[in-house]
Structures are given as C-alpha cells and as structure tokens.
Design a protein around this motif. Sequence first.
Motif, short mmCIF file in Angstrom:
data_model
loop_
_atom_site.label_atom_id
_atom_site.label_comp_id
_atom_site.label_asym_id
_atom_site.label_seq_id
_atom_site.Cartn_x
_atom_site.Cartn_y
_atom_site.Cartn_z
N SER A 1 -26.19 25.32 4.82
CA SER A 1 -26.34 25.04 3.29
C SER A 1 -25.06 25.78 2.51
O SER A 1 -24.55 25.19 1.53
N VAL A 2 -25.21 26.82 2.60
CA VAL A 2 -24.32 27.96 1.60
C VAL A 2 -22.77 27.68 1.95
O VAL A 2 -22.05 27.18 1.07
N PRO A 3 -22.48 27.35 3.33
CA PRO A 3 -20.84 27.07 3.36
C PRO A 3 -20.68 25.75 2.69
O PRO A 3 -19.59 25.64 2.16
N VAL A 4 -21.33 24.73 3.11
CA VAL A 4 -21.03 23.44 2.70
C VAL A 4 -21.20 23.50 1.04
O VAL A 4 -20.22 22.93 0.53
N THR A 5 -21.86 24.17 0.53
CA THR A 5 -22.20 24.22 -0.98
C THR A 5 -20.88 24.81 -1.67
O THR A 5 -20.30 24.59 -2.49
N LEU A 6 -20.40 26.07 -0.83
CA LEU A 6 -19.46 26.81 -1.50
C LEU A 6 -17.81 25.81 -1.27
O LEU A 6 -17.09 26.00 -2.04
N ILE A 7 -17.99 25.10 -0.36
CA ILE A 7 -16.71 24.24 0.14
C ILE A 7 -16.52 23.21 -1.04
O ILE A 7 -15.36 22.96 -1.72
N LEU A 8 -17.87 22.49 -1.29
CA LEU A 8 -17.80 21.30 -2.28
C LEU A 8 -17.63 21.89 -3.67
O LEU A 8 -16.94 21.52 -4.71
N ALA A 9 -18.19 23.30 -3.86
CA ALA A 9 -17.91 23.60 -5.09
C ALA A 9 -16.81 24.31 -5.58
O ALA A 9 -16.22 24.14 -6.88
N SER A 10 -16.19 25.07 -4.57
CA SER A 10 -14.70 25.24 -4.66
C SER A 10 -13.81 24.29 -4.95
O SER A 10 -12.60 24.25 -5.88
N LEU A 11 -13.86 23.22 -4.39
CA LEU A 11 -12.83 22.12 -4.56
C LEU A 11 -13.13 21.57 -5.77
O LEU A 11 -12.27 21.26 -6.57
N THR A 12 -14.37 21.25 -6.20
CA THR A 12 -14.66 20.55 -7.58
C THR A 12 -14.29 21.52 -8.73
O THR A 12 -13.64 21.53 -9.67
N ALA A 13 -14.36 22.85 -8.54
CA ALA A 13 -14.03 24.06 -9.67
C ALA A 13 -12.53 24.01 -9.65
O ALA A 13 -11.89 24.12 -10.72
N TYR A 14 -11.68 23.94 -8.67
CA TYR A 14 -10.34 23.73 -8.65
C TYR A 14 -9.76 22.53 -9.55
O TYR A 14 -9.18 22.72 -10.21
#
Length: 269
Positions: free
Chosen positions: A73-86
């Motif tokens: 859950s944590v890596p998937v959330t970080l990947i999606l969140a970092s792309l969205t934040a960028y």
Amino acid sequence: MKTGRRALLGFYSLIVIVPLLVVVGGSFKTTQQLFDSPFGLPTHPTLDNYDTVLRQQNLLRVLGNSITVVAVSVPVTLILASLTAYAAARLPGWWGRVVFGIFAAGLAVPAQAMMIPQYVQFDRLGLRNSLTGLMLINVVVTLPVAVFILTGFMRTLPQELYEAAELDGAGAWTTFRKIAVPLSFPSLAATSIFLVVMHWNDLLYPLLFIDDPAKRTLPLALLDFQGEYLTDYPLLFTGVVVASVPMVLAYAFLQRHFVAGITAGSVKG
C-alpha cells in the motif's frame, strides 16, 4: 518561563511513559500479578504470554498479513501521490489548482460517510474479504493526504531547475524522475512514515472488509483478547508490544529522514 516549560514537558513525559511501562511490564506478568500491582515491575517475569500470542494465537501469520498490506500500500500510494503532486505543482494556470483541489476535497469527506458505498462496490467486484481489496482501499483513503503533503513541498522547489532541465532537452518524465523525486526525498520519507503508521494501525477497514480469520491484520487480531465480560490484559498488552515493535524500529531507522522531511521548505536557502 524555563521552569514552567520543563515542568510541562515533565508532566507530558509522565503521561506518555507511565502507560508505556504498564503495557510493557504487564506483558511479562500473569493476570493476578497485573491486578495486584499494575504499576510495579514484574516480580516474577514470565514469557508465557509471548509464547501464547506468537504460537497459540498464531500472531506471526497475522503479522505477515499486516506487513504485506503495508509493504504494498505505501509504495503504491507514494508513486501515485508523487505523480499527482508533480502535476499539481507544474501545471500552469488554474489547471494545477484544480488537480490539487480535487484531492484536497477528499480530506473534507469523513471516511465513515463513504464506507457503505465502498463496501457495496468492493463486494460486487469480489474484492471484499481479501488482502488485495484491503490494499486498494488503503491507497484510496490515504492518497489525498499524501498528495496534500507532497504538493506543498514540490511547489517550493526552484522553478529555475525545471527551466534548466527543459533547456537541456529533458521531458516531463525525465524531469520528474531525475529532479523532482531526488529533491523531494525528505518529504517522501516523512510521508512514508505517516502512511506506514496509518496503514499499520488501521482497524476500521479491516473490521469492515475482512471476515476470514486467516486474512486478519494485527489491530483486528488484537480484538480477540477482549471478550464481552472478561479481557485478558496480559495477552492484550503482549499483542500491543508485538504490534508496536515494527513501528518503533521503522521510526528508529527513519528518524533522520522524518525530521528532515517535516522541516524541509521551512527555511529558504
């Protein structure tokens, strides 16, 4: 003022330390010893509670379920969140504000208000009572928090770096991967700690989605030590200690990154 601050910090330390000592010490006591002296050190320490929890209660398997859920859950959330934040930080004009606003709106909706629709939808998709469904719901619920944190940090990155990358011929993906992500590592580390704690301690969604005893997570398994008329506090305390050890180790190893992450952007260079 200095004496007052010290007294306040000392009082706060007692509030934190005393329950911690009761829980850790109680895990080495029998029920009778715990009720005779709840705040005292164990006079005859025993490891029977740990043997019962780890072997008879099969907590190791439950521990593996929690580790699996968090590790995915944590890596998937970080990947999606970092792309969205960028995207929210880099999109020109009102587009970036719209993207950020959509995810920020998710913070305003209580999780309890979405549980019935989520339960029905996951049941129809065959994702209820499975670790895959639990991982997916964890990502969905915590993604707005991660986007909110990471967007605030990525907006503080100097625009000159992006402009220099564009002049060198770097595309959006290359700029994200080689500039935005490395510079955002402190914020990513701090966000990952928040996500680990949230996913690890989550009881509400496992209680709602998981019925199979073999797929329970740690917070859900700890409910077995609490009955309707009697609670086995030594076993409950032992389960809490076992469940807390991974969190303590994770924070001990990532403390430096956590402190750097929460202070990143607070001082301009």
